[in-house]
Design a protein around this motif. Structure first.
Motif, PDB file in Angstrom:
ATOM      1  N   PHE A 215     -58.728 -29.534  42.721  1.00 31.09           N
ATOM      2  CA  PHE A 215     -58.755 -28.100  43.044  1.00 31.09           C
ATOM      3  C   PHE A 215     -59.876 -27.752  44.024  1.00 31.09           C
ATOM      4  O   PHE A 215     -60.199 -26.579  44.199  1.00 31.09           O
ATOM      5  CB  PHE A 215     -58.904 -27.272  41.765  1.00 31.09           C
ATOM      6  CG  PHE A 215     -57.755 -27.411  40.816  1.00 31.09           C
ATOM      7  CD1 PHE A 215     -56.546 -26.773  41.057  1.00 31.09           C
ATOM      8  CD2 PHE A 215     -57.863 -28.210  39.684  1.00 31.09           C
ATOM      9  CE1 PHE A 215     -55.483 -26.904  40.186  1.00 31.09           C
ATOM     10  CE2 PHE A 215     -56.801 -28.358  38.804  1.00 31.09           C
ATOM     11  CZ  PHE A 215     -55.608 -27.705  39.061  1.00 31.09           C
ATOM     12  N   THR A 216     -60.455 -28.785  44.640  1.00 28.18           N
ATOM     13  CA  THR A 216     -61.518 -28.558  45.614  1.00 28.18           C
ATOM     14  C   THR A 216     -61.117 -29.177  46.964  1.00 28.18           C
ATOM     15  O   THR A 216     -60.017 -29.711  47.097  1.00 28.18           O
ATOM     16  CB  THR A 216     -62.838 -29.194  45.141  1.00 28.18           C
ATOM     17  OG1 THR A 216     -62.713 -30.633  45.173  1.00 28.18           O
ATOM     18  CG2 THR A 216     -63.179 -28.757  43.720  1.00 28.18           C
ATOM     19  N   ASN A 217     -62.017 -29.114  47.918  1.00 28.01           N
ATOM     20  CA  ASN A 217     -61.779 -29.740  49.224  1.00 28.01           C
ATOM     21  C   ASN A 217     -62.756 -30.886  49.474  1.00 28.01           C
ATOM     22  O   ASN A 217     -63.127 -31.168  50.610  1.00 28.01           O
ATOM     23  CB  ASN A 217     -61.894 -28.701  50.346  1.00 28.01           C
ATOM     24  CG  ASN A 217     -63.324 -28.185  50.497  1.00 28.01           C
ATOM     25  OD1 ASN A 217     -64.136 -28.294  49.574  1.00 28.01           O
ATOM     26  ND2 ASN A 217     -63.640 -27.625  51.656  1.00 28.01           N
TER      27      ASN A 217
ATOM     28  N   THR B  71     -68.450 -28.881  49.743  1.00 30.17           N
ATOM     29  CA  THR B  71     -67.348 -28.818  48.780  1.00 30.17           C
ATOM     30  C   THR B  71     -67.207 -27.408  48.228  1.00 30.17           C
ATOM     31  O   THR B  71     -68.191 -26.773  47.848  1.00 30.17           O
ATOM     32  CB  THR B  71     -67.590 -29.801  47.622  1.00 30.17           C
ATOM     33  OG1 THR B  71     -67.749 -31.114  48.152  1.00 30.17           O
ATOM     34  CG2 THR B  71     -66.442 -29.779  46.643  1.00 30.17           C
ATOM     35  N   LYS B  72     -65.971 -26.931  48.193  1.00 31.39           N
ATOM     36  CA  LYS B  72     -65.711 -25.615  47.620  1.00 31.39           C
ATOM     37  C   LYS B  72     -64.377 -25.612  46.873  1.00 31.39           C
ATOM     38  O   LYS B  72     -63.528 -26.486  47.070  1.00 31.39           O
ATOM     39  CB  LYS B  72     -65.700 -24.537  48.702  1.00 31.39           C
ATOM     40  CG  LYS B  72     -64.614 -24.694  49.747  1.00 31.39           C
ATOM     41  CD  LYS B  72     -64.685 -23.578  50.771  1.00 31.39           C
ATOM     42  CE  LYS B  72     -63.550 -23.711  51.798  1.00 31.39           C
ATOM     43  NZ  LYS B  72     -63.582 -22.625  52.799  1.00 31.39           N
ATOM     44  N   PHE B  73     -64.203 -24.627  46.005  1.00 31.56           N
ATOM     45  CA  PHE B  73     -62.999 -24.502  45.190  1.00 31.56           C
ATOM     46  C   PHE B  73     -61.870 -23.905  46.030  1.00 31.56           C
ATOM     47  O   PHE B  73     -62.033 -22.860  46.651  1.00 31.56           O
ATOM     48  CB  PHE B  73     -63.304 -23.600  43.986  1.00 31.56           C
ATOM     49  CG  PHE B  73     -62.160 -23.425  43.045  1.00 31.56           C
ATOM     50  CD1 PHE B  73     -61.771 -24.458  42.201  1.00 31.56           C
ATOM     51  CD2 PHE B  73     -61.465 -22.226  42.991  1.00 31.56           C
ATOM     52  CE1 PHE B  73     -60.718 -24.298  41.314  1.00 31.56           C
ATOM     53  CE2 PHE B  73     -60.403 -22.051  42.108  1.00 31.56           C
ATOM     54  CZ  PHE B  73     -60.039 -23.097  41.270  1.00 31.56           C
ATOM     55  N   VAL B  74     -60.704 -24.602  46.055  1.00 34.13           N
ATOM     56  CA  VAL B  74     -59.568 -24.123  46.873  1.00 34.13           C
ATOM     57  C   VAL B  74     -58.329 -23.863  46.013  1.00 34.13           C
ATOM     58  O   VAL B  74     -57.255 -23.584  46.540  1.00 34.13           O
ATOM     59  CB  VAL B  74     -59.229 -25.140  47.985  1.00 34.13           C
ATOM     60  CG1 VAL B  74     -60.384 -25.272  48.963  1.00 34.13           C
ATOM     61  CG2 VAL B  74     -58.847 -26.500  47.401  1.00 34.13           C
TER      62      VAL B  74
ATOM     63  N   ALA C  91     -57.250 -37.195  44.779  1.00 31.52           N
ATOM     64  CA  ALA C  91     -57.222 -36.776  43.373  1.00 31.52           C
ATOM     65  C   ALA C  91     -55.967 -35.954  43.074  1.00 31.52           C
ATOM     66  O   ALA C  91     -55.397 -36.053  41.979  1.00 31.52           O
ATOM     67  CB  ALA C  91     -58.473 -35.965  43.046  1.00 31.52           C
ATOM     68  N   THR C  92     -55.523 -35.161  44.031  1.00 35.02           N
ATOM     69  CA  THR C  92     -54.288 -34.388  43.868  1.00 35.02           C
ATOM     70  C   THR C  92     -53.084 -35.312  43.729  1.00 35.02           C
ATOM     71  O   THR C  92     -52.207 -35.091  42.892  1.00 35.02           O
ATOM     72  CB  THR C  92     -54.084 -33.452  45.076  1.00 35.02           C
ATOM     73  OG1 THR C  92     -55.264 -32.679  45.276  1.00 35.02           O
ATOM     74  CG2 THR C  92     -52.912 -32.526  44.851  1.00 35.02           C
ATOM     75  N   ILE C  93     -53.040 -36.360  44.540  1.00 29.81           N
ATOM     76  CA  ILE C  93     -51.951 -37.342  44.454  1.00 29.81           C
ATOM     77  C   ILE C  93     -51.967 -38.029  43.091  1.00 29.81           C
ATOM     78  O   ILE C  93     -50.929 -38.184  42.444  1.00 29.81           O
ATOM     79  CB  ILE C  93     -52.077 -38.379  45.589  1.00 29.81           C
ATOM     80  CG1 ILE C  93     -51.950 -37.707  46.952  1.00 29.81           C
ATOM     81  CG2 ILE C  93     -51.024 -39.474  45.438  1.00 29.81           C
ATOM     82  CD1 ILE C  93     -52.370 -38.584  48.114  1.00 29.81           C
ATOM     83  N   ALA C  94     -53.158 -38.441  42.640  1.00 31.80           N
ATOM     84  CA  ALA C  94     -53.281 -39.118  41.345  1.00 31.80           C
ATOM     85  C   ALA C  94     -52.890 -38.192  40.197  1.00 31.80           C
ATOM     86  O   ALA C  94     -52.219 -38.612  39.242  1.00 31.80           O
ATOM     87  CB  ALA C  94     -54.712 -39.619  41.161  1.00 31.80           C
TER      88      ALA C  94
ATOM     89  N   ILE D  99     -60.739 -36.230  33.710  1.00 30.60           N
ATOM     90  CA  ILE D  99     -61.013 -34.791  33.823  1.00 30.60           C
ATOM     91  C   ILE D  99     -61.674 -34.480  35.156  1.00 30.60           C
ATOM     92  O   ILE D  99     -61.351 -33.481  35.826  1.00 30.60           O
ATOM     93  CB  ILE D  99     -61.884 -34.333  32.642  1.00 30.60           C
ATOM     94  CG1 ILE D  99     -61.130 -34.507  31.325  1.00 30.60           C
ATOM     95  CG2 ILE D  99     -62.305 -32.869  32.815  1.00 30.60           C
ATOM     96  CD1 ILE D  99     -61.949 -34.228  30.091  1.00 30.60           C
ATOM     97  N   SER D 100     -62.601 -35.357  35.581  1.00 33.46           N
ATOM     98  CA  SER D 100     -63.281 -35.155  36.859  1.00 33.46           C
ATOM     99  C   SER D 100     -62.298 -35.195  38.029  1.00 33.46           C
ATOM    100  O   SER D 100     -62.394 -34.386  38.965  1.00 33.46           O
ATOM    101  CB  SER D 100     -64.352 -36.229  37.043  1.00 33.46           C
ATOM    102  OG  SER D 100     -64.994 -36.116  38.291  1.00 33.46           O
ATOM    103  N   GLY D 101     -61.342 -36.113  37.970  1.00 34.72           N
ATOM    104  CA  GLY D 101     -60.342 -36.211  39.033  1.00 34.72           C
ATOM    105  C   GLY D 101     -59.443 -34.996  39.090  1.00 34.72           C
ATOM    106  O   GLY D 101     -59.124 -34.504  40.184  1.00 34.72           O
ATOM    107  N   ILE D 102     -59.030 -34.503  37.923  1.00 35.06           N
ATOM    108  CA  ILE D 102     -58.183 -33.308  37.888  1.00 35.06           C
ATOM    109  C   ILE D 102     -58.935 -32.106  38.454  1.00 35.06           C
ATOM    110  O   ILE D 102     -58.385 -31.324  39.239  1.00 35.06           O
ATOM    111  CB  ILE D 102     -57.705 -33.035  36.448  1.00 35.06           C
ATOM    112  CG1 ILE D 102     -56.761 -34.160  35.986  1.00 35.06           C
ATOM    113  CG2 ILE D 102     -56.996 -31.684  36.358  1.00 35.06           C
ATOM    114  CD1 ILE D 102     -56.376 -34.075  34.532  1.00 35.06           C
TER     115      ILE D 102
END
Length: 305
Positions: free
Chosen positions: A43-45, A54-57, A272-275, A36-39
């Motif tokens: 959605f962040t940078n 770190t911010k939500f993108v 994390a996006t790749i995973a 869940i943490s990786g998913i």
């Protein structure tokens, strides 16, 4: 059922759940929380280079991902690598299982020998393969030169022409014994009377294979292929220990590309996006597999009816 008996059953159930609680908490901490943490991280940078910024993108990483030629190349190779390893492993495992299912002397010894690649730890196996495939002192190059099949050493782990087939064949060598032993167990459950009756009707080897063997070992085949697919698409150590993903990312699969992005480029969010994309691919392919399984089961039901 009396009230006393019901209360006793409830206490037993409660005690059982209490025993499961520590392992359930450990599973949540080790598996579910990182997932869940990786998913969420995708959605962040988040990056190791700017840990406090770190911010939500939202979907920015995913949009960037499918414009990334390196990712698309890694995705294509991942699918090709997984498909070929699973298919060749199944075909080779089936051939060996059919051979070892026959009455022959030393059958137990041959089964043990063919099972060894799967039992040997990947670190040991891949290190040995690196030595065997070495272009300067590797046994394979020296052997081919002694037979005058090649004039100069082949760069199995550096040449773009050879490196992908090499890692695929080495992975087949590693995973094929699992297929062999699983299919052999399935073959031993097939009644010999069916083969005898088919032989009396004039059916040849391939006819018996198509009409008797493959349909009856279908459940074992499905489970073996599914497990091998999951293990292969997630496999990291085989290719990493052989090539490190090189040369120049030519043998990047999604797990390796994710690891490289996280710890070498220090871009945790993109890794994390790749995973997460890998998980989505696994779910999609898993859905196709289970659809095929349901069609197969309904087909069997139709024949029986």
């Amino acid at each position: 059922m009396s009230k006393r008996v019901r209360n006793g059953n409830k206490k037993k159930d409660s005690f059982g759940y209490q025993l499961l609680l520590p392992s359930a908490v450990l599973f949540l901490l080790i598996s579910v929380y990182p997932l869940i943490s990786g998913i969420c991280m995708s959605f962040t940078n988040k990056s190791l280079m700017r840990s406090g910024q770190t911010k939500f993108v939202f979907l920015e990483n995913y949009i960037k991902l499918f414009q990334d030629k390196e990712f698309l190349g890694s995705l294509a190779f991942t699918l090709i690598y997984t498909t070929l390893v699973v298919f060749i492993s199944y075909a080779a495992g089936l051939i060996l299982a059919l051979a070892l299912n026959r009455d022959m002397r030393g059958r137990a010894i041959f089964r043990t020998i063919f099972l060894l690649p799967w039992v040997i730890p990947s670190v040991v196996a891949m290190t040995n393969w690196s030595w065997l495939l070495n272009d300067q002192f590797g046994f394979i190059n020296l052997f081919l030169q002694k037979l005058h099949l090649i004039e100069k050493p082949i760069l199995f782990l550096a040449d773009y022409k050879y490196i992908r087939p090499t890692v695929i064949l080495v992975s087949v060598w590693k995973s094929m014994p699992f297929m062999m032993i699983s299919l052999l167990a399935g073959l031993q459950s097939v009644p010999k009377e069916l083969y005898e009756a088919a032989s009396m009707d004039g059916a040849g080897f391939f006819a018996r294979l198509r009409t008797i063997t493959l349909p009856l070992i279908w459940p074992v085949s499905f489970i073996s292929v599914t497990l091998n697919f999951i293990w292969t698409i997630n496999n990291f150590e085989n290719i990493w220990l052989l090539t490190g993903g090189g040369p120049n990312g030519h043998t990047f699969t999604l797990p390796i590309y994710s690891y490289y992005t996280a710890f070498y480029r220090q871009n945790l969010a993109y890794a994390a996006t790749i995973a997460t994309t890998l998980i989505i691919c696994m779910l999609l392919v898993g859905g196709v597999y289970f659809f095929i399984k349901q069609r197969g089961m309904s087909g069997e039901g139709g024949v029986e009816s």
